[in-house]
Design a protein around this motif. Structure first.
Motif, PDB file in Angstrom:
ATOM      1  N   ARG A 127      35.499  35.046  48.204  1.00  8.50           N
ATOM      2  CA  ARG A 127      36.408  35.825  47.355  1.00  8.50           C
ATOM      3  C   ARG A 127      37.031  34.912  46.298  1.00  8.50           C
ATOM      4  O   ARG A 127      37.148  35.281  45.127  1.00  8.50           O
ATOM      5  CB  ARG A 127      37.488  36.499  48.184  1.00  8.50           C
ATOM      6  CG  ARG A 127      38.498  37.248  47.314  1.00  8.50           C
ATOM      7  CD  ARG A 127      39.375  38.139  48.120  1.00  8.50           C
ATOM      8  NE  ARG A 127      38.630  39.327  48.449  1.00  8.50           N
ATOM      9  CZ  ARG A 127      39.134  40.555  48.464  1.00  8.50           C
ATOM     10  NH1 ARG A 127      40.408  40.753  48.209  1.00  8.50           N
ATOM     11  NH2 ARG A 127      38.389  41.586  48.758  1.00  8.50           N
ATOM     12  N   GLU A 179      44.540  35.864  43.605  1.00  8.80           N
ATOM     13  CA  GLU A 179      44.772  37.297  43.814  1.00  8.80           C
ATOM     14  C   GLU A 179      45.953  37.779  42.973  1.00  8.80           C
ATOM     15  O   GLU A 179      45.915  38.887  42.431  1.00  8.80           O
ATOM     16  CB  GLU A 179      44.972  37.591  45.294  1.00  8.80           C
ATOM     17  CG  GLU A 179      43.680  37.453  46.074  1.00  8.80           C
ATOM     18  CD  GLU A 179      43.839  37.610  47.581  1.00  8.80           C
ATOM     19  OE1 GLU A 179      44.945  37.331  48.106  1.00  8.80           O
ATOM     20  OE2 GLU A 179      42.846  38.003  48.228  1.00  8.80           O
ATOM     21  N   ASN A 180      46.980  36.952  42.826  1.00 16.63           N
ATOM     22  CA  ASN A 180      48.105  37.307  41.945  1.00 16.63           C
ATOM     23  C   ASN A 180      47.647  37.433  40.496  1.00 16.63           C
ATOM     24  O   ASN A 180      48.051  38.355  39.785  1.00 16.63           O
ATOM     25  CB  ASN A 180      49.234  36.291  42.057  1.00 16.63           C
ATOM     26  CG  ASN A 180      49.998  36.412  43.357  1.00 16.63           C
ATOM     27  OD1 ASN A 180      49.988  37.461  44.010  1.00 16.63           O
ATOM     28  ND2 ASN A 180      50.661  35.342  43.752  1.00 16.63           N
ATOM     29  N   LEU A 201      36.714  35.460  42.230  1.00 18.91           N
ATOM     30  CA  LEU A 201      37.883  35.608  41.366  1.00 18.91           C
ATOM     31  C   LEU A 201      37.879  34.551  40.261  1.00 18.91           C
ATOM     32  O   LEU A 201      38.193  34.839  39.103  1.00 18.91           O
ATOM     33  CB  LEU A 201      39.167  35.547  42.192  1.00 18.91           C
ATOM     34  CG  LEU A 201      39.413  36.784  43.061  1.00 18.91           C
ATOM     35  CD1 LEU A 201      40.559  36.543  44.035  1.00 18.91           C
ATOM     36  CD2 LEU A 201      39.661  38.023  42.210  1.00 18.91           C
ATOM     37  N   SER A 245      44.801  45.243  40.218  1.00 20.68           N
ATOM     38  CA  SER A 245      44.416  45.105  41.620  1.00 20.68           C
ATOM     39  C   SER A 245      43.308  44.072  41.765  1.00 20.68           C
ATOM     40  O   SER A 245      42.546  43.835  40.826  1.00 20.68           O
ATOM     41  CB  SER A 245      43.941  46.447  42.204  1.00 20.68           C
ATOM     42  OG  SER A 245      42.644  46.774  41.726  1.00 20.68           O
ATOM     43  N   VAL A 246      43.247  43.494  42.946  1.00 16.94           N
ATOM     44  CA  VAL A 246      42.189  42.523  43.242  1.00 16.94           C
ATOM     45  C   VAL A 246      40.834  43.221  43.226  1.00 16.94           C
ATOM     46  O   VAL A 246      39.847  42.688  42.699  1.00 16.94           O
ATOM     47  CB  VAL A 246      42.455  41.836  44.600  1.00 16.94           C
ATOM     48  CG1 VAL A 246      41.296  40.927  44.980  1.00 16.94           C
ATOM     49  CG2 VAL A 246      43.757  41.057  44.560  1.00 16.94           C
ATOM     50  N   GLU A 247      40.776  44.427  43.766  1.00 13.31           N
ATOM     51  CA  GLU A 247      39.512  45.160  43.845  1.00 13.31           C
ATOM     52  C   GLU A 247      38.939  45.436  42.459  1.00 13.31           C
ATOM     53  O   GLU A 247      37.737  45.300  42.237  1.00 13.31           O
ATOM     54  CB  GLU A 247      39.702  46.473  44.615  1.00 13.31           C
ATOM     55  CG  GLU A 247      40.006  46.273  46.084  1.00 13.31           C
ATOM     56  CD  GLU A 247      41.427  45.743  46.381  1.00 13.31           C
ATOM     57  OE1 GLU A 247      42.350  45.916  45.541  1.00 13.31           O
ATOM     58  OE2 GLU A 247      41.593  45.127  47.446  1.00 13.31           O
ATOM     59  N   ALA A 292      44.635  38.224  39.542  1.00 12.11           N
ATOM     60  CA  ALA A 292      43.828  39.451  39.491  1.00 12.11           C
ATOM     61  C   ALA A 292      44.726  40.672  39.303  1.00 12.11           C
ATOM     62  O   ALA A 292      44.436  41.554  38.484  1.00 12.11           O
ATOM     63  CB  ALA A 292      42.985  39.584  40.759  1.00 12.11           C
ATOM     64  N   ARG A 293      45.824  40.722  40.040  1.00 11.82           N
ATOM     65  CA  ARG A 293      46.760  41.844  39.906  1.00 11.82           C
ATOM     66  C   ARG A 293      47.409  41.847  38.521  1.00 11.82           C
ATOM     67  O   ARG A 293      47.622  42.907  37.933  1.00 11.82           O
ATOM     68  CB  ARG A 293      47.821  41.766  40.998  1.00 11.82           C
ATOM     69  CG  ARG A 293      47.286  42.108  42.367  1.00 11.82           C
ATOM     70  CD  ARG A 293      48.407  42.118  43.436  1.00 11.82           C
ATOM     71  NE  ARG A 293      47.819  41.934  44.738  1.00 11.82           N
ATOM     72  CZ  ARG A 293      47.703  40.777  45.374  1.00 11.82           C
ATOM     73  NH1 ARG A 293      48.187  39.658  44.850  1.00 11.82           N
ATOM     74  NH2 ARG A 293      47.123  40.711  46.560  1.00 11.82           N
TER      75      ARG A 293
END
Length: 150
Positions: A137, A96-97, A141, A105-107, A99-100
């Motif tokens: 998830r 998730e980090n 990712l 953003s993760v989304e 992705a940001r």
């Protein structure tokens, strides 16, 4: 050569590293994908037209099976995406980090990854990917080319 050209065109320029570090990091990722046969997957797995759809699970009986886009592999031997990485080897928080870092953003990272495999807004698959949690998830990712190959 087709998918190496794709990585050179779309991944290297978008990884937020110096050009030297990007090439070095992605060379390792591409080497793994080549070693695992992911970049020529259509030649050995008729269920997969390109490596972005790669979702191979080692089932409990020892057979390998391409699983659906919203399925979670019941074992830890699960290889996904163009990188051919195993999502269970990476902590969700780290992914998730990343992705940001790459998308803000993760989304947005999940949305771009869903679209890469032809799942668009309004489809059950797209909605399932964006609302995913846990191992699903994590897999989506890792399927992202910037995250998985880095």
């Amino acid at each position: 050569a087709k998918w190496l050209t794709w990585i050179t065109t779309w991944t290297i320029p978008n990884v937020k590293l110096s050009n030297y570090d990007a090439v070095h990091t992605l060379a390792r990722g591409a080497w793994w994908a080549l070693k695992e046969g992911v970049l020529n997957i259509a030649s050995w797995n008729s269920e997969v037209s390109n490596p972005f759809h790669h979702n191979l699970c080692l089932m409990g009986d020892g057979t390998q099976k391409q699983i659906g886009p919203l399925d979670v592999c019941p074992t830890t031997t699960w290889q996904v995406g163009i990188a051919g990485e195993q999502p269970m080897e990476y902590p969700l928080s780290g992914l998730e980090n990343d992705a940001r870092k790459f998308y803000g953003s993760v989304e947005l990272a999940l949305s771009q990854t869903a679209k890469q495999v032809d799942f668009y807004e309004g489809s059950a698959e797209y909605d399932g990917i964006l609302t995913s949690s846990g191992d699903l998830r994590r897999a989506w990712l890792v399927k992202n080319h910037l995250i998985g190959l880095s």
